[in-house]
Write a protein that holds these residues in place. Sequence first.
Motif, PDB file in Angstrom:
ATOM      1  N   VAL A   1       2.580 -14.233  -0.761  1.00 60.02           N
ATOM      2  CA  VAL A   1       2.073 -12.908  -0.385  1.00 60.02           C
ATOM      3  C   VAL A   1       2.312 -11.921  -1.526  1.00 60.02           C
ATOM      4  N   PRO A   2       1.273 -11.337  -2.087  1.00 59.94           N
ATOM      5  CA  PRO A   2       1.481 -10.366  -3.171  1.00 59.94           C
ATOM      6  C   PRO A   2       1.833  -8.988  -2.631  1.00 59.94           C
ATOM      7  N   ASP A   3       2.509  -8.190  -3.423  1.00 58.78           N
ATOM      8  CA  ASP A   3       2.677  -6.792  -3.062  1.00 58.78           C
ATOM      9  C   ASP A   3       1.294  -6.167  -2.913  1.00 58.78           C
ATOM     10  N   GLY A   4       1.163  -5.279  -1.926  1.00 58.88           N
ATOM     11  CA  GLY A   4      -0.118  -4.637  -1.693  1.00 58.88           C
ATOM     12  C   GLY A   4      -1.046  -5.393  -0.775  1.00 58.88           C
ATOM     13  N   ALA A   5      -0.639  -6.576  -0.302  1.00 52.71           N
ATOM     14  CA  ALA A   5      -1.495  -7.356   0.595  1.00 52.71           C
ATOM     15  C   ALA A   5      -1.637  -6.647   1.936  1.00 52.71           C
ATOM     16  N   CYS A   6      -2.760  -6.879   2.605  1.00 50.55           N
ATOM     17  CA  CYS A   6      -2.995  -6.360   3.952  1.00 50.55           C
ATOM     18  C   CYS A   6      -2.830  -7.515   4.925  1.00 50.55           C
TER      19      CYS A   6
ATOM     20  N   HIS B   1       4.301  -1.947  -0.482  1.00 52.12           N
ATOM     21  CA  HIS B   1       2.926  -1.453  -0.358  1.00 52.12           C
ATOM     22  C   HIS B   1       2.035  -2.399   0.453  1.00 52.12           C
ATOM     23  N   LEU B   2       2.631  -3.088   1.424  1.00 45.86           N
ATOM     24  CA  LEU B   2       1.844  -3.925   2.310  1.00 45.86           C
ATOM     25  C   LEU B   2       1.089  -3.046   3.309  1.00 45.86           C
ATOM     26  N   GLY B   3       0.010  -3.582   3.843  1.00 41.58           N
ATOM     27  CA  GLY B   3      -0.747  -2.908   4.888  1.00 41.58           C
ATOM     28  C   GLY B   3      -0.912  -3.819   6.085  1.00 41.58           C
ATOM     29  N   VAL B   4      -1.492  -3.297   7.155  1.00 34.11           N
ATOM     30  CA  VAL B   4      -1.694  -4.071   8.380  1.00 34.11           C
ATOM     31  C   VAL B   4      -3.102  -3.854   8.908  1.00 34.11           C
ATOM     32  N   HIS B   5      -3.805  -4.957   9.130  1.00 32.63           N
ATOM     33  CA  HIS B   5      -5.064  -4.986   9.882  1.00 32.63           C
ATOM     34  C   HIS B   5      -4.990  -6.272  10.686  1.00 32.63           C
ATOM     35  N   SER B   6      -4.687  -6.169  11.968  1.00 34.49           N
ATOM     36  CA  SER B   6      -4.291  -7.363  12.717  1.00 34.49           C
ATOM     37  C   SER B   6      -4.670  -7.247  14.178  1.00 34.49           C
ATOM     38  N   GLY B   7      -4.796  -8.387  14.837  1.00 37.60           N
ATOM     39  CA  GLY B   7      -5.015  -8.379  16.267  1.00 37.60           C
ATOM     40  C   GLY B   7      -3.813  -7.875  17.027  1.00 37.60           C
ATOM     41  N   MET B   8      -2.629  -8.048  16.444  1.00 35.12           N
ATOM     42  CA  MET B   8      -1.392  -7.661  17.124  1.00 35.12           C
ATOM     43  C   MET B   8      -0.509  -6.841  16.217  1.00 35.12           C
ATOM     44  N   TYR B   9       0.230  -5.919  16.839  1.00 34.12           N
ATOM     45  CA  TYR B   9       1.271  -5.160  16.146  1.00 34.12           C
ATOM     46  C   TYR B   9       2.562  -5.392  16.914  1.00 34.12           C
ATOM     47  N   THR B  10       3.588  -5.915  16.226  1.00 31.79           N
ATOM     48  CA  THR B  10       4.816  -6.343  16.877  1.00 31.79           C
ATOM     49  C   THR B  10       6.030  -5.629  16.291  1.00 31.79           C
ATOM     50  N   ASP B  11       7.194  -5.892  16.876  1.00 29.84           N
ATOM     51  CA  ASP B  11       8.444  -5.352  16.346  1.00 29.84           C
ATOM     52  C   ASP B  11       8.685  -5.801  14.916  1.00 29.84           C
ATOM     53  N   ASP B  12       8.239  -7.007  14.575  1.00 33.74           N
ATOM     54  CA  ASP B  12       8.464  -7.515  13.228  1.00 33.74           C
ATOM     55  C   ASP B  12       7.651  -6.739  12.197  1.00 33.74           C
TER      56      ASP B  12
ATOM     57  N   ALA C   1      11.606  -0.907   6.811  1.00 33.65           N
ATOM     58  CA  ALA C   1      12.249  -1.399   5.584  1.00 33.65           C
ATOM     59  C   ALA C   1      11.567  -0.884   4.321  1.00 33.65           C
ATOM     60  N   GLY C   2      10.447  -0.194   4.484  1.00 30.43           N
ATOM     61  CA  GLY C   2       9.719   0.304   3.315  1.00 30.43           C
ATOM     62  C   GLY C   2       8.761  -0.701   2.716  1.00 30.43           C
ATOM     63  N   ALA C   3       8.590  -1.855   3.377  1.00 25.80           N
ATOM     64  CA  ALA C   3       7.682  -2.876   2.848  1.00 25.80           C
ATOM     65  C   ALA C   3       6.231  -2.558   3.177  1.00 25.80           C
ATOM     66  N   VAL C   4       5.995  -1.962   4.332  1.00 24.58           N
ATOM     67  CA  VAL C   4       4.637  -1.615   4.766  1.00 24.58           C
ATOM     68  C   VAL C   4       4.456  -0.103   4.704  1.00 24.58           C
ATOM     69  N   ASP C   5       3.465   0.348   3.928  1.00 27.30           N
ATOM     70  CA  ASP C   5       3.113   1.765   3.922  1.00 27.30           C
ATOM     71  C   ASP C   5       1.598   1.973   3.947  1.00 27.30           C
ATOM     72  N   HIS C   6       0.835   0.885   3.941  1.00 29.84           N
ATOM     73  CA  HIS C   6      -0.634   0.921   4.026  1.00 29.84           C
ATOM     74  C   HIS C   6      -1.277   1.675   2.853  1.00 29.84           C
ATOM     75  N   SER C   7      -0.537   1.883   1.792  1.00 26.67           N
ATOM     76  CA  SER C   7      -1.028   2.750   0.713  1.00 26.67           C
ATOM     77  C   SER C   7      -2.114   2.097  -0.135  1.00 26.67           C
ATOM     78  N   ARG C   8      -2.183   0.771  -0.144  1.00 27.01           N
ATOM     79  CA  ARG C   8      -3.181   0.098  -0.986  1.00 27.01           C
ATOM     80  C   ARG C   8      -4.351  -0.473  -0.184  1.00 27.01           C
TER      81      ARG C   8
ATOM     82  N   ILE D   1     -11.616  -5.381   2.914  1.00 31.07           N
ATOM     83  CA  ILE D   1     -10.172  -5.185   2.735  1.00 31.07           C
ATOM     84  C   ILE D   1      -9.683  -6.113   1.624  1.00 31.07           C
ATOM     85  N   ASP D   2      -9.437  -5.556   0.449  1.00 35.55           N
ATOM     86  CA  ASP D   2      -8.936  -6.378  -0.661  1.00 35.55           C
ATOM     87  C   ASP D   2      -7.562  -6.943  -0.324  1.00 35.55           C
ATOM     88  N   ASP D   3      -7.300  -8.149  -0.842  1.00 41.58           N
ATOM     89  CA  ASP D   3      -5.995  -8.809  -0.681  1.00 41.58           C
ATOM     90  C   ASP D   3      -5.620  -9.003   0.793  1.00 41.58           C
ATOM     91  N   PHE D   4      -6.619  -9.261   1.610  1.00 38.64           N
ATOM     92  CA  PHE D   4      -6.347  -9.559   3.013  1.00 38.64           C
ATOM     93  C   PHE D   4      -5.603 -10.876   3.105  1.00 38.64           C
TER      94      PHE D   4
END
Length: 422
Positions: free
Chosen positions: A195-200, A221-232, A239-246, A292-295
């Motif tokens: 998984v690269p940094d910036g992946a969605c 700089h990870l992002g989320v486009h998913s069927g589910m959103y969970t505690d993980d 943790a600062g890993a996901v900010d949807h910035s890219r 969505i690049d880097d999906f």
Amino acid sequence: MDWARWLRAGDHLVCSHMSSEPVALLQSLAQSLTESLASSARPLPLHLMLGVPFSDAAQALPSSCEITVYGGMGSAARLAQARPVHLSPLRYGLCAHVYQQGLWPVDVALVSLARNADGDLYLGASHGPALAAARRARHVIAEVNAQAPCVVGARWPDDIELAAVLEVDHAPAPLSKSAPSEVEQAIAGHVAALVPDGACLQVGIGALPSVMLAALSSHRHLGVHSGMYTDDLQALVDAGAVDHSRKTRDPGVAVVGCVLGSPSLYRSVNQHPGICLRSPDVTHDAAVIAGIDDFFSLNSAIEVDLLGNVNAEAVLGQDGRWRHVGGVGGLPDFVRAAQCANRGQSVMALPSRSAAQQPRIVARLSGPCTVAASDADMICTEYGVARLRHASLDQRVRGMLAIAHPQDRNALAKAAHGLGLV
């Protein structure tokens, strides 16, 4: 609820599902039908589409109710053990489309909604086919749950009238977690390196996807486009890993079809501007995901054969019958769509052997084929990663043998030779 007022014999009922399952309505319906039987009244034949239930409320429905589910996810496997059910192999990306186009019947929609402080109604924590079915239904009956979150993007439309409303107060469906095994942690380590940094991210349901997400906490700089959103996924935000910035589509926002997890998760997503609930024709659409690049699609499987065909639906019982413990879900949607995106990738992860030490890398699938080999990308076990995209048949076999359990490789190699694959 005066069900006799709203229902007719042979009606098709469609329920909102997952974390928006109308539990109280199902309990009320079951009680009403059971009381009718006790008074020697003729049972009302009904057809219920439950989708993916998480409660056991439907178990109390009498046998005059035919029930359909999307597979063995949630409580559906328990339901199938308790009573006959119909299983739909529909891929999730089409679950709203079949009602929008009138391909599947709907007479009454049963939905679980949320209400904000201003009195506005929302779909709650799960979208799915609820709106599409409601627009086609003769009646829409709602329970409004005081504990359900109002998620941005899912306000109930003013033009869809509610025939009846039941006020309820119960916790939305929880998502249980188990401690990760050493094998699962090894798999997660292999996946994290891909998984690269910036992946969605898109992530499926299950214990292994949960462990894979935990291994991404040092990414950025990870992002989320998913069927589910969970505690993980929320933990990665914290943790600062996901900010949807890219994200090249919907930057700054997690676009999801369902929120499913702990009470604290439901509280945190309530009217949060960084979470947007959308319909399956957005979350699972190939044209949307292609933008969505880097999906990066992370999912798990029950078994994978030597060519990359994936079974994510059923295990073979000792009686030779399939026992559905998973389902088609959005897996085919996301695996195929990932390859349409710039630098898009998909990973199918699984242990090389089951808890009973049965091979999960197999010569031929013992269950249904959920994802065809022609859509296979990367398969991961604790022994590494097999890259199957663009690979020839013999290259695929060699790659899959390398990630199979060492004690299974000779038998698999002989089987591959017997099939003429090498």
